[in-house]
Motif scaffolding. Structure first.
Motif, PDB file in Angstrom:
ATOM      1  N   LEU A  45      38.625  39.837  45.632  1.00 35.93           N
ATOM      2  CA  LEU A  45      38.742  41.130  46.295  1.00 35.93           C
ATOM      3  C   LEU A  45      39.873  41.975  45.715  1.00 35.93           C
ATOM      4  O   LEU A  45      39.868  43.197  45.870  1.00 35.93           O
ATOM      5  CB  LEU A  45      38.928  40.938  47.805  1.00 35.93           C
ATOM      6  N   ASP A  46      40.830  41.349  45.031  1.00 33.57           N
ATOM      7  CA  ASP A  46      41.874  42.121  44.359  1.00 33.57           C
ATOM      8  C   ASP A  46      41.283  42.918  43.202  1.00 33.57           C
ATOM      9  O   ASP A  46      41.533  44.124  43.056  1.00 33.57           O
ATOM     10  CB  ASP A  46      43.011  41.213  43.888  1.00 33.57           C
ATOM     11  N   VAL A  47      40.462  42.250  42.382  1.00 39.49           N
ATOM     12  CA  VAL A  47      39.824  42.943  41.260  1.00 39.49           C
ATOM     13  C   VAL A  47      38.850  43.994  41.759  1.00 39.49           C
ATOM     14  O   VAL A  47      38.779  45.112  41.216  1.00 39.49           O
ATOM     15  CB  VAL A  47      39.109  41.920  40.344  1.00 39.49           C
ATOM     16  N   GLN A  48      38.099  43.693  42.804  1.00 39.33           N
ATOM     17  CA  GLN A  48      37.143  44.669  43.314  1.00 39.33           C
ATOM     18  C   GLN A  48      37.848  45.913  43.846  1.00 39.33           C
ATOM     19  O   GLN A  48      37.395  47.043  43.623  1.00 39.33           O
ATOM     20  CB  GLN A  48      36.289  44.037  44.409  1.00 39.33           C
ATOM     21  N   LEU A  49      38.954  45.720  44.568  1.00 40.72           N
ATOM     22  CA  LEU A  49      39.717  46.860  45.067  1.00 40.72           C
ATOM     23  C   LEU A  49      40.195  47.717  43.908  1.00 40.72           C
ATOM     24  O   LEU A  49      40.009  48.948  43.896  1.00 40.72           O
ATOM     25  CB  LEU A  49      40.904  46.377  45.897  1.00 40.72           C
ATOM     26  N   ALA A  50      40.805  47.089  42.897  1.00 40.34           N
ATOM     27  CA  ALA A  50      41.347  47.841  41.773  1.00 40.34           C
ATOM     28  C   ALA A  50      40.248  48.589  41.022  1.00 40.34           C
ATOM     29  O   ALA A  50      40.410  49.762  40.665  1.00 40.34           O
ATOM     30  CB  ALA A  50      42.086  46.888  40.833  1.00 40.34           C
ATOM     31  N   ARG A  51      39.123  47.928  40.781  1.00 43.80           N
ATOM     32  CA  ARG A  51      38.063  48.559  39.984  1.00 43.80           C
ATOM     33  C   ARG A  51      37.345  49.661  40.752  1.00 43.80           C
ATOM     34  O   ARG A  51      36.964  50.684  40.167  1.00 43.80           O
ATOM     35  CB  ARG A  51      37.080  47.503  39.486  1.00 43.80           C
ATOM     36  N   ARG A  52      37.160  49.479  42.038  1.00 47.87           N
ATOM     37  CA  ARG A  52      36.510  50.540  42.805  1.00 47.87           C
ATOM     38  C   ARG A  52      37.415  51.764  42.909  1.00 47.87           C
ATOM     39  O   ARG A  52      36.940  52.908  42.914  1.00 47.87           O
ATOM     40  CB  ARG A  52      36.112  50.022  44.185  1.00 47.87           C
ATOM     41  N   LEU A  53      38.717  51.549  42.995  1.00 48.55           N
ATOM     42  CA  LEU A  53      39.639  52.689  42.955  1.00 48.55           C
ATOM     43  C   LEU A  53      39.620  53.357  41.588  1.00 48.55           C
ATOM     44  O   LEU A  53      39.685  54.594  41.476  1.00 48.55           O
ATOM     45  CB  LEU A  53      41.059  52.223  43.295  1.00 48.55           C
ATOM     46  N   TRP A  54      39.521  52.573  40.524  1.00 41.13           N
ATOM     47  CA  TRP A  54      39.463  53.101  39.158  1.00 41.13           C
ATOM     48  C   TRP A  54      38.229  53.976  38.981  1.00 41.13           C
ATOM     49  O   TRP A  54      38.252  54.954  38.220  1.00 41.13           O
ATOM     50  CB  TRP A  54      39.433  51.926  38.186  1.00 41.13           C
ATOM     51  N   LEU A  55      37.155  53.633  39.713  1.00 39.40           N
ATOM     52  CA  LEU A  55      35.920  54.422  39.658  1.00 39.40           C
ATOM     53  C   LEU A  55      35.945  55.605  40.623  1.00 39.40           C
ATOM     54  O   LEU A  55      34.950  56.320  40.776  1.00 39.40           O
ATOM     55  CB  LEU A  55      34.712  53.533  39.953  1.00 39.40           C
ATOM     56  N   GLY A  56      37.074  55.800  41.302  1.00 41.55           N
ATOM     57  CA  GLY A  56      37.263  56.999  42.107  1.00 41.55           C
ATOM     58  C   GLY A  56      37.027  56.828  43.590  1.00 41.55           C
ATOM     59  O   GLY A  56      37.178  57.794  44.340  1.00 41.55           O
ATOM     60  N   ASP A  57      36.628  55.617  44.044  1.00 40.71           N
ATOM     61  CA  ASP A  57      36.381  55.412  45.470  1.00 40.71           C
ATOM     62  C   ASP A  57      35.614  56.604  46.034  1.00 40.71           C
ATOM     63  O   ASP A  57      36.084  57.307  46.936  1.00 40.71           O
ATOM     64  CB  ASP A  57      37.725  55.227  46.200  1.00 40.71           C
ATOM     65  N   PRO A  58      34.392  56.861  45.501  1.00 39.68           N
ATOM     66  CA  PRO A  58      33.718  58.142  45.776  1.00 39.68           C
ATOM     67  C   PRO A  58      33.476  58.453  47.242  1.00 39.68           C
ATOM     68  O   PRO A  58      33.492  59.625  47.634  1.00 39.68           O
ATOM     69  CB  PRO A  58      32.392  58.017  45.006  1.00 39.68           C
ATOM     70  N   ASP A  59      33.256  57.437  48.076  1.00 34.72           N
ATOM     71  CA  ASP A  59      33.033  57.699  49.501  1.00 34.72           C
ATOM     72  C   ASP A  59      34.323  57.678  50.311  1.00 34.72           C
ATOM     73  O   ASP A  59      34.300  57.954  51.517  1.00 34.72           O
ATOM     74  CB  ASP A  59      32.057  56.662  50.075  1.00 34.72           C
ATOM     75  N   GLY A  60      35.436  57.306  49.670  1.00 38.87           N
ATOM     76  CA  GLY A  60      36.731  57.302  50.347  1.00 38.87           C
ATOM     77  C   GLY A  60      36.958  56.138  51.298  1.00 38.87           C
ATOM     78  O   GLY A  60      37.963  56.110  52.015  1.00 38.87           O
TER      79      GLY A  60
END
Length: 475
Positions: A45-60
């Motif tokens: 979940l650490d990698v998923q958090l970082a990568r989804r933020l890197w992709l802009g967390d489009p839904d916030g």
């Protein structure tokens, strides 16, 4: 230990915590809202958090969860380091690295692990009063204390753990509930010296005592269930009793490993769990692996179980975290009768047999596997080992062979090994793009019992998590 639950307090259905991100917060929330136990996978979940933020967390969603994280300074550090407004371009998913698990303290890694588990559980619990659990692998010991604490900060109701013998988890939950410093034993190959990974909740803002979640040990034998039950120190609050057909990792056959004509492990009478011996222990238990039908639910109840755990039926539903294109491809192959799920005795670096769904374009194909450069940059399944100089190193049989041999590993252990870490992350749409245009291929896992699908698929060839619950628990 949490108070013993009355039968009326127990869910009849546990949604399995599958893979990396397959059992995400959307799926767990959908199941929890039906009154059953929704479960998020706590792996990576650490990698998923970082990568989804890197992709802009489009839904916030992640930024909304981080706004509720008790350590506001840690949340701000994470956002500064990993959040890219608008996200990076689709062809530039090289992602900022996340520190790999190790015995050496690293505040960035700890922040990401605690916050990633908090965010996933917080989102799964948002907007309803249902039960939410989190599933971990005992093999990934280095991340466990920080991960569990993050889930507890979000009010997780259950912790489930398999792929090992989780003797220290009940005491770990007791200590974290009191916000006491903890140590968890880490297996280090080549030495009898005890090594531990430490975690101190006081490094995070004071939040007072935390509710202690119930702990369910995932076991594959009545012998292991009896072993864990022998002492109040190791006794869980219940068991999930998993048969070899369940997805992901499974225990190897007892005794000498024998393979059938297709190269899969052969399970025999010694591998059948005596559910009567589990029932007599007096703790609630759920059965898993081949029980995903009303008939399976009835059989579990007749054996004294509180209910069943179901994974694959939820992994293929609309709320699954699988990459939508891969999910549709899986459903299409099921409809065509062409999907095979192989119990591969070699694929996992952990050494456990691992179910691999055979889908074109994934690591299940020999040419895709051979075309992938061997590397280990996520490191969840690395094995700590004692170096000749007295220090601790890390090796993975899926890393470059020469590197593994230089670290004292055996050449035969590298044959057929897959990078589960990168493959499973790619399966939920977070695969890394590497220099030269190379993109990490996905690896997909499912259980070997897919007999439920004809009853679930609607006219549009799809179904939801609530459809699964209604199918298994008809009113």
């Amino acid at each position: 230990m949490a108070p013993v639950a009355e039968p009326s307090d127990l869910p009849a259905l546990i949604q399995g915590g599958m893979g990396v991100g397959v059992s995400g917060w959307r799926l767990a929330r959908a199941v929890a809202r039906t009154g059953q136990l929704g479960v998020v996978s706590g792996v990576a979940l650490d990698v998923q958090l970082a990568r989804r933020l890197w992709l802009g967390d489009p839904d916030g969603h992640l930024r909304r969860a981080l706004a509720h994280f008790p350590d506001t300074e840690a949340a701000e550090r994470i956002l500064r380091r990993y959040y890219v407004p608008g996200g990076v371009a689709a062809d530039r998913r090289r992602f900022r690295p996340v520190p790999r698990p190790s015995l050496r303290p690293n505040r960035t890694r700890t922040d990401l692990t605690v916050a990633g588990n908090f965010a996933e559980v917080w989102l799964a619990k948002e907007g309803h009063g249902g039960l939410v659990g989190v599933n971990y692998l005992e093999k990934i010991q280095l991340a466990t204390p920080a991960a569990v604490y993050g889930a507890m900060l979000a009010g997780v109701d259950y912790v489930l753990m398999g792929a090992g013998i989780p003797t220290e988890i009940p005491a770990l939950l007791d200590a974290l509930a009191a916000r006491s410093p903890v140590e968890l034993t880490v297996d280090v190959a080549g030495t009898d010296e005890r090594h531990t990974v430490a975690f101190d909740p006081s490094a995070f803002p004071e939040v007072g005592p935390l509710p202690r979640p119930r702990f369910l040990a995932i076991v594959s034998s009545d012998v292991l269930a009896m072993y864990l039950n022998r002492s109040s120190v190791t006794r869980p609050d219940g068991f999930v009793v998993e048969a070899p057909s369940a997805g992901g990792h499974s225990a190897p056959p007892r005794g000498r490993m024998r393979l059938d004509a297709s190269g899969e492990p052969v399970y025999g009478p010694r591998d059948r769990v005596d559910l009567a011996k589990v029932a007599v222990l007096g703790l609630p238990f759920w059965t898993a692996g081949g029980y995903a039908s009303p008939r399976g639910m009835a059989a579990a109840g007749a054996a004294g179980a509180a209910g069943i755990q179901v994974g694959s039926a939820f992994a293929l539903c609309r709320e699954s975290g699988l990459d939508p294109r891969l999910r549709r491809r899986l459903l299409q192959r099921v409809a065509e009768g062409t999907l095979a799920v192989r119990n591969d005795p070699l694929a996992s670096p952990a050494g456990f047999p691992f179910k691999v769904a055979e889908v074109p374009g994934t690591l299940s194909e020999d040419d895709v596997y051979e075309g992938r450069p061997r590397l280990c940059d996520l490191g969840y399944l690395r094995t700590p080992y004692a170096r000749p100089d007295g220090g601790v190193g890390y090796r993975c049989p899926a890393e470059p062979v020469d590197e593994y041999l230089a670290k004292g590993g055996a050449a035969e252990d590298t044959v057929g090994r897959q990078c589960l870490c990168n493959g499973l992350v790619a399966g939920v749409g977070l695969g890394r793009h590497r220099p030269g245009g190379y993109v990490e291929p996905p690896l997909l896992t499912l259980g070997q019992d897919l007999g439920f699908l004809p009853d679930l698929l609607g006219a549009d060839g799809d179904y939801s998590a609530s459809d699964v619950v209604r199918y298994l628990l008809p009113e």
